[in-house]
Scaffold this active site. Structure first.
Site, short mmCIF file in Angstrom:
data_model
loop_
_atom_site.label_atom_id
_atom_site.label_comp_id
_atom_site.label_asym_id
_atom_site.label_seq_id
_atom_site.Cartn_x
_atom_site.Cartn_y
_atom_site.Cartn_z
CG ASP A 1 -14.42 -6.98 -3.37
OD1 ASP A 1 -14.01 -5.79 -2.47
OD2 ASP A 1 -15.58 -7.25 -3.76
CE LYS A 2 -5.29 -7.40 -1.82
NZ LYS A 2 -3.93 -7.92 -2.51
#
Length: 233
Positions: free
Chosen positions: A111-112
């Site tokens: 994820d980011k």
């Protein structure tokens, strides 16, 4: 990677699949001397060639289909092909690699807000094999926690009974290694959505920083943030 010496394809198809140009542009690039043969043999758009016979601007072509890329993903980048989601991990690769066919995709996602080891490939069969739960490829994450450990997390994670919110089956056994009361490593063999963060949430804690340090036998081995290299699996 597959051995491109064993087969020949049309020049325009080869260059198009590698993202150098669209097929109709090959004739002009040949006239301008951008595309040449290693032995200076004459070429046309439909000439059957091997990958290693062709030079583009005097340089060998990018690797053929079957590449595996090992990247040290920085924070803030998204594992998506949708440019509307922000800066993408693909932005770190040569621009023409975005145009390759088959398309390069991430093997699973980070994820980011997670950094570290990310694999990408254009080999669909390999992607499926490494993301399939039945293959149980181990992945190690380094996590920083918001609160000190309670002391029973390792036993819970190892038991194979931990249920995540919204899931119908428990997590497979995972190995927790304690560095100190708020820093740990966790080895998992699944790839559920935000799994590490959700596992700690399930035992009353919160992950404030997350970094993947290994995927199977692969390690970052000195790659700086944002750097990548080709690898073999």
């Amino acid at each position: 990677m597959k051995n491109s010496k064993l087969s020949k394809v049309r020049l325009d198809k080869l260059l198009g699949s590698l993202g150098y140009c669209v097929r109709k542009e090959v004739a002009a690039l040949l006239r301008d001397g951008v595309i040449t043969h290693t032995e200076n043999l004459p070429l046309k758009s439909d000439t059957k060639v091997s990958h290693d016979e062709i030079l583009y601007e005097g340089e060998p072509l990018d690797p053929p289909t079957g590449i595996v890329i090992l990247m040290n993903k920085p924070l803030g980048l998204v594992c998506s092909h949708d440019e509307g989601e922000g800066r993408l991990v693909y932005d770190l690769l040569p621009a023409r690699w975005r145009l390759r066919d088959p398309k390069i995709s991430t093997i699973g996602r980070l994820d980011k807000e997670t950094s570290g080891l990310l694999l990408l490939t254009d080999d669909g069969a390999l992607l499926h094999r490494l993301t399939s739960p039945k293959h149980k490829v181990p992945k190690v994450y380094e996590a920083t926690l918001d609160r000190p450990l309670q002391g029973n997390e390792g036993e819970i994670f190892t038991s194979g009974t931990l249920m995540l919110n919204g899931e119908k089956s428990p997590c497979l056994p995972a190995k927790l290694t304690i560095i100190d009361e708020t820093h740990v490593t966790l080895e998992i063999t699944e790839g559920r959505y935000h799994q590490v963060r959700r596992m700690f949430a399930a035992v009353g804690n919160h992950v404030t920083a997350l970094h993947r340090s290994s995927f199977g036998e692969l390690r970052l081995e000195g790659l700086k943030e944002g750097e990548y290299r080709l690898t073999m699996l």
